[in-house]
Enzyme design. Structure first.
Site, short mmCIF file in Angstrom:
data_model
loop_
_atom_site.label_atom_id
_atom_site.label_comp_id
_atom_site.label_asym_id
_atom_site.label_seq_id
_atom_site.Cartn_x
_atom_site.Cartn_y
_atom_site.Cartn_z
N HIS A 33 0.80 -1.06 0.13
CA HIS A 33 0.15 -0.23 0.04
C HIS A 33 0.91 1.33 -0.11
O HIS A 33 1.94 1.06 0.26
CB HIS A 33 -0.92 0.13 1.37
CG HIS A 33 -0.15 -0.09 2.49
ND1 HIS A 33 0.27 0.94 3.09
CD2 HIS A 33 0.03 -1.17 3.32
CE1 HIS A 33 0.72 0.64 4.38
NE2 HIS A 33 0.53 -0.63 4.43
N LYS A 58 -6.88 6.03 -4.07
CA LYS A 58 -6.46 6.28 -2.63
C LYS A 58 -5.88 4.97 -2.13
O LYS A 58 -6.36 3.99 -2.28
CB LYS A 58 -7.34 7.07 -1.70
CG LYS A 58 -6.77 7.34 -0.27
CD LYS A 58 -7.96 8.09 0.21
CE LYS A 58 -7.38 8.62 1.68
NZ LYS A 58 -6.69 9.50 1.58
N ASN A 334 1.34 8.13 14.60
CA ASN A 334 0.55 8.45 15.94
C ASN A 334 1.38 9.54 16.82
O ASN A 334 2.11 9.46 17.61
CB ASN A 334 0.34 7.19 16.89
CG ASN A 334 -0.47 7.39 17.83
OD1 ASN A 334 -0.71 8.37 18.56
ND2 ASN A 334 -1.37 6.36 18.00
N ASN A 554 -4.57 24.50 8.62
CA ASN A 554 -3.85 23.84 7.49
C ASN A 554 -4.18 22.30 7.20
O ASN A 554 -3.91 21.63 7.85
CB ASN A 554 -2.32 24.11 7.52
CG ASN A 554 -1.74 23.24 6.48
OD1 ASN A 554 -1.94 23.34 5.27
ND2 ASN A 554 -0.41 22.72 6.78
N SER A 556 -5.23 19.15 4.42
CA SER A 556 -4.92 18.52 3.03
C SER A 556 -6.05 18.99 1.99
O SER A 556 -7.18 18.94 2.43
CB SER A 556 -4.48 16.89 3.02
OG SER A 556 -5.84 16.40 3.63
#
Length: 595
Positions: A33, A58, A334, A554, A556
Site C-alpha cells: 500500500h 487512494k 501516531n 492547514n 490537506s
C-alpha cells in the site's frame, strides 16, 4: 550513481481479494500500500511521488507505473540510465520458510493448514518472491531488466534508511514499528557510522503486531483499518485516560527487554466477540458506533499504543547511550504517542520523517541501495518532491473550467500573498496550490486548504461543507518556526515541520485560535520557514500582520476518500465540488461564478 526506489505490486489487490477475502480499501492495505517511486541521482533525492496522486486511487498498492515514469521524465532520464532499481521488500527463501513454519506450527486443523499453505503459496509465487517481483517490473514497464540491477531491501531497513537520510544522518537509536514487514512487525536498535545494530531479542513477530492490533480496533469501531487509525487517535482526546485498560490485562504482555506479545484472534468474528466482552458492549454494531462508546474504546486503544511504544523506548534507553531517537513505520504517524515517547524519555531529540509510513520506503530503498549514510550537508530536507505545473498548464486548466470559474491574475508573488492574506482575514476557506506537490501523509503547504483559526466554528465549516468528514476531526495549524514556541508548548522540540508531534496550545492563545485547538487543548502543528517553503512563510507573515493571529488552519487539499490533489485540474475539480470559497493557484486567484 542513479537509483530508483519503488513500492507496489500489480497483483496485490487481486490476490488479497481472491485468496483472503479482502474488499474495498482492505485489498490495498496489506502489502505494498501507499505505492510510490523515488529517484536518487549522485547522492541527492531529486524526485518522489505517490502513485495515488497520479492514478487518483487512494492508498493504491498497484505497481507505480505512473510514479516511475514521472520521476524519470522530470530528471530527463530513461530506464536505461538507472543503475539500480530498489524495491523495499525482500521475501527471500528464508522468509518463505518462516511463512510455511508459522502455518505448520499453528493451531489450525490439518485441512485448514493445507488450505492456508495453498493460498500463501500462490501469494508467494505470484507476487512476493524475488522472481515474481522481477517479472512484475518487466511486465508493467516492458523493459527487459537485468535481475542484477534489481535490489531487494528488507522492509524495515527501508523504513529506517528513509528516516536516517531525511534526518541528516548521524548516529541514532531507532524504533521501527508498523503492521508488518516480511516476518516482523517491529525492530529496534542503533545506527552507528551507517551500520545497523539490532538489539538482541527485541524484534516483534508479525503475529504480535501493535499496528495490526490498533487496526482491528479501528475496524471494530466501524472505520477502515490501515486507513482510519488517525480517527481513533483523535477520538481518544474526547475522554480521560482509562483508569483500567482491559487490553493490557487480557491481550498485551510486556517483556523485560522491550519486546512484547499481543494475542488477538485473526478472524473478525472472534475478535469482535473478544472486544465486546472486554469493552462491555452488548448491543451489537449500532452500540459500537455510538460516540461515547467509540471515545471509551479509542482511549483504550491509544493508551495501549502509548504504553507499548513507551515500553520499547525505556528498554532502548537502557541499552543505548545515544541522544537521538529515530521512529519510523506506520505507528510513527501516531503523533500523540510520539510526543509522549520523547518527553518521557531521556533522549534529547526525536525525528519522525515525512515519509514515516509506507510512502517513505521507496525513498529508503533508494538511499540504502545508493550507499548513502547521510544526505548532502547543504541539501534542504524538503517534502516538496512531486510534480509542479507551469503557467501554460494552469491557464489550460482554467480555460477548461472557464464556464464555471472566474480568475484574477496577480502581477507578482507579493500581490498573491497580500490578496490571499486579505481573503483569509475573513471567514473564507482557501485552496492553496503552489509549486511542487508534497510527499507523504504528514507534510502539507503546497496542496493545502487554509482558513483563519480565530473563528470558533471554522472546524465545523471545513469538516461538513468542504472535507465531508466526521465533525470530531481536528485540524492542524501551520505556523512560522520562529513563532511556534510563543504559541505552543514545544517541550524538547525546536520545530515540527512534518505534523508528527502534538503540543499544548499555550493558555493565553487558546481563545485567540480556537479553531486550531483540539478538544484537549493540543494541536498537531506544522512549522515552516523561508528555507523550506518561502511562499507559505511569507503568507503567514502577511496574515499575522493583518490579523494578529499567529497561525493558519492547514488541512490537506482533498475530500474524504480522495487522494490529495496533484494537478491544476485536480484542484479545480475539488474546488468546484466543495464549498471552498477561493482557490489560489500559482498567481491566479480563482472564484466560482456567481459566488
Amino acid at each position: 550513481m542513479i537509483v530508483l526506489g519503488y513500492n507496489g505490486f500489480t497483483r496485490g489487490a487481486e490476490l488479497f481479494g481472491r485468496l483472503f477475502g479482502a474488499t474495498g480499501v482492505d485489498r490495498n492495505g496489506l502489502v505494498g500500500h501507499d505505492a510510490a517511486a523515488a529517484l536518487v541521482v549522485d547522492g541527492e533525492l531529486v524526485a518522489a511521488v505517490e502513485e495515488e496522486r497520479l492514478s487518483r486511487v487512494k492508498k493504491t498498492s498497484d505497481f507505480p507505473e505512473r510514479a516511475i515514469a514521472w520521476c524519470l521524465e522530470t530528471a530527463g532520464l530513461g530506464l536505461d540510465d538507472v543503475d539500480v532499481f530498489a524495491f523495499p521488500w525482500r521475501f527471500s527463501e528464508a522468509v518463505g520458510e518462516e511463512m510455511i513454519a508459522e502455518i505448520a506450527d499453528g493451531g489450525l486443523p490439518v485441512a485448514a493448514k493445507f488450505d492456508a499453505l495453498r493460498r500463501t503459496g500462490e501469494l508467494y509465487t505470484g507476487m512476493l518472491s524475488p522472481e515474481a517481483v522481477h517479472a512484475d517490473f518487466v511486465e508493467r514497464t516492458g523493459y527487459a531488466l537485468d535481475p542484477n540491477r534489481l535490489a531487494l531491501v528488507p522492509h524495515h531497513l527501508a523504513h529506517l534508511m528513509c528516516g536516517a537520510y531525511l534526518a541528516g544522518g548521524g548516529d541514532a537509536a531507532f524504533v521501527v514499528s508498523d503492521g508488518r514487514a516480511e516476518a516482523l512487525s517491529s525492530v529496534m536498535g542503533e545506527l552507528r557510522g551507517g551500520v545497523v545494530h539490532l538489539l538482541d531479542g527485541t524484534s516483534v513477530p508479525m503475529t504480535s503486531s501493535l499496528g495490526v492490533a490498533y487496526g482491528r480496533i479501528t475496524r471494530y469501531l466501524g472505520f477502515v483499518p490501515n486507513n482510519d487509525e488517525y480517527k481513533v487517535m483523535g477520538l481518544a482526546a474526547y475522554g480521560p485516560p482509562p483508569r483500567r485498560n482491559p487490553l493490557l490485562d487480557a491481550v498485551v504482555r510486556l517483556r523485560e527487554n522491550g519486546a512484547y506479545t499481543i494475542d488477538i484472534p485473526r478472524d473478525p468474528t472472534a475478535y469482535y466477540a473478544l472486544f465486546d466482552r472486554l469493552f462491555g458492549c452488548g448491543g451489537g454494531s449500532g452500540a459500537r458506533e455510538e460516540f461515547d462508546f467509540r471515545v471509551k474504546v479509542a482511549g483504550m486503544a491509544q493508551h495501549m499504543a502509548e504504553t507499548v511504544t513507551s515500553h520499547q523506548v525505556r528498554a532502548l534507553t537502557a541499552a543505548s547511550g545515544l541522544d537521538t531517537l529515530l521512529f519510523e513505520g506506520g505507528l510513527a504517524l501516531n503523533c500523540v504517542a510520539n510526543t509522549k515517547m520523547l518527553e518521557r524519555s531521556s533522549f534529547t531529540g526525536m525525528e519522525v520523517s515525512f515519509g514515516a509510513s509506507d510512502p517513505g520506503v521507496a525513498i529508503g530503498a533508494a538511499v540504502r541501495t545508493a550507499g548513502l549514510r547521510n544526505r548532502p550537508a547543504d541539501a534542504v530536507t524538503t517534502p516538496y518532491l512531486g510534480p509542479s505545473y507551469d503557467e501554460a498548464h494552469i491557464r489550460e486548466a482554467l480555460e477548461e473550467y472557464g464556464d464555471r470559474v472566474t480568475w484574477q491574475e496577480e502581477p507578482d508573488a507579493a500581490s498573491v500573498t497580500a490578496r490571499t492574506a486579505e481573503l483569509l482575514a475573513e471567514k473564507n476557506v482557501v485552496g492553496w496550490f503552489q509549486g511542487r506537490a508534497e510527499f507523504g501523509p504528514r507534510a502539507l503547504g503546497n496542496r493545502s486548504i487554509l482558513a483563519n483559526p480565530a473563528f470558533p466554528d471554522i472546524k465545523d465549516v471545513i469538516n461538513l461543507r468542504v472535507k465531508h468528514r466526521e465533525p470530531f476531526r481536528p485540524f492542524a495549524p501551520v505556523v512560522l518556526a520562529s513563532e511556534a514556541p510563543r504559541v505552543f508548548e514545544m517541550g524538547k522540540k525546536a520545530s515540527s515541520p512534518y505534523m508528527t508531534f502534538v503540543f499544548p496550545v499555550r493558555e493565553e492563545y487558546r481563545s485567540r485560535i480556537p479553531g486550531a485547538c483540539h478538544v484537549d487543548g493540543t494541536a498537531r502543528i506544522q512549522t515552516v520557514d523561508d528555507r523550506q517553503n518561502p511562499p507559505l512563510a511569507e503568507l503567514l507573515r502577511a496574515f499575522t500582520a493583518r490579523t494578529d493571529v499567529p497561525c493558519l488552519l492547514n488541512t490537506s487539499f482533498n475530500v474524504a476518500g480522495e487522494p490529495i490533489v496533484c494537478s491544476p485540474r485536480d484542484a479545480l475539480e475539488c474546488f468546484l465540488t466543495t464549498e471552498i470559497d477561493h482557490l489560489v493557484i500559482d498567481r491566479f486567484v480563482v472564484t466560482k461564478k456567481g459566488h
